[in-house]
Write an enzyme that holds these catalytic residues in place. Structure first.
Site, PDB file in Angstrom:
ATOM      1  N   SER A  38       2.454  44.401 -27.182  1.00 36.50           N
ATOM      2  CA  SER A  38       1.208  44.389 -27.927  1.00 36.50           C
ATOM      3  C   SER A  38       0.100  45.049 -27.097  1.00 36.50           C
ATOM      4  CB  SER A  38       0.862  42.951 -28.322  1.00 36.50           C
ATOM      5  OG  SER A  38      -0.107  42.905 -29.328  1.00 36.50           O
ATOM      6  N   ASP A 197       4.422  43.878 -34.325  1.00 40.86           N
ATOM      7  CA  ASP A 197       3.949  43.462 -33.003  1.00 40.86           C
ATOM      8  C   ASP A 197       5.068  42.898 -32.113  1.00 40.86           C
ATOM      9  OD1 ASP A 197       2.495  42.077 -30.870  1.00 40.86           O
ATOM     10  OD2 ASP A 197       0.743  42.396 -32.129  1.00 40.86           O
TER      11      ASP A 197
END
Length: 302
Positions: A38, A197
């Protein structure tokens, strides 16, 4: 001895990774390999490209932020969604998919911005990089690497590896996918996979670095302090707090591993639009790393 550095997710808190790298460089501790999930994948990819902590700080403090936001729906579409949502929740409206995109930010501008950064001239020798994502349909952790495959004794289930091309646009697509927080960014399609993500499955990618041959792994955890001090005022605060709770249990389990060394900067009340707190996050990373240096040296020498 090969040293790995694992950078966790954490929205704009990710700027703290720059402060960590800055102090590590001052102390003469330079990772041989780096992995990011991320927000951590942004800093990891830029450092792996060969950009110094000083250069990373200049990039972070001039980050265009809101200028990169490309909404996938207009204001009228957002208002229609808000108006219809209560009807949908009570079962009075069925076809919500016509009004709601699979992410409110396209991410195209952000991806283009990243690809430009990867064309900057390196200031130090590039190092191997691993970037985590998650396949929305197969639920597998999908890791993009630039040629470093796992050692069999450290195999992790439900994880697949793909080569990361050196092309700046492809690398930007991988990092953008790793940052695609569900509901906020639209998922990114790469190699016929729909990716979201990476923090959902691998917020701290330490195991990946052990797999790739590292003997010592330093991890930077951006979640612990926020879980202790977070403030909830709005819908967005509730969403972000819920996201942190989702990731926190897996992160806590990973940090119990005595094979790694964790640095946890003290960062509070930094949301995904707190662009004015980037320098504060960088300094928090420096402070935490300086405090941890004596024990870190012991860990590296043990």
């Amino acid at each position: 001895m090969k040293i790995g550095l694992a950078l966790s997710g954490g929205t704009l808190r990710g700027a703290a990774h720059i402060g960590v790298l800055d102090v590590l460089h001052e102390a003469g501790i330079k990772p041989d390999m780096i992995a990011g999930s991320s927000a951590g994948s942004i800093i990891a990819s830029l450092y792996a490209h060969g950009l110094s902590p000083h250069t990373l700080q200049m990039i972070a403090t001039s980050f265009p932020g809101r200028k990169l936001v490309d909404w996938s729906t207009n204001a009228w579409g957002a208002l229609r969604f808000v108006g219809v949502l209560p009807l949908y929740l009570f079962g009075w409206y069925k076809d919500l998919a016509r009004l709601v995109p699979n992410g409110f930010i396209r991410g195209t501008n952000f991806e283009r911005y990243l690809s430009q950064l990867y064309t900057l001239a390196p200031t130090h020798k590039p190092i191997p990089l691993l970037v985590t994502t998650v396949d929305l349909y197969t639920t597998e952790a999908v890791v993009f690497t630039d040629g470093y495959l796992p050692r069999s004794e450290y195999a992790v289930s439900s994880t697949v590896f793909h080569e990361m091309k050196s092309d700046p646009q492809f690398k930007a697509a991988c990092v953008r996918a790793s940052c695609s927080m569900p509901g906020v960014f639209t998922p990114r399609k790469i190699n016929d996979r729909i990716l979201i993500d990476g923090a959902i499955r691998t917020n701290i990618p330490a195991d990946l670095l052990f797999q790739a041959g590292c003997d010592r792994v330093i991890v930077v955890d951006l979640l612990r302090s926020e879980m202790s001090h977070g403030t909830v005022r709005t819908f967005f605060d509730v969403f972000m707090r819920s996201w942190d709770i989702l990731v926190s249990e897996l992160t806590a389990m990973q940090l119990q591993d005595d094979k790694l060394f964790a640095i946890s900067p003290a960062i509070t009340d930094v949301g995904w639009t707190s662009f004015d707190k980037i320098e504060y996050c960088i300094q928090a990373g420096r402070d935490a790393t300086r405090e941890a240096l004596p024990k870190l040296r012991e860990y590296l020498q043990s």
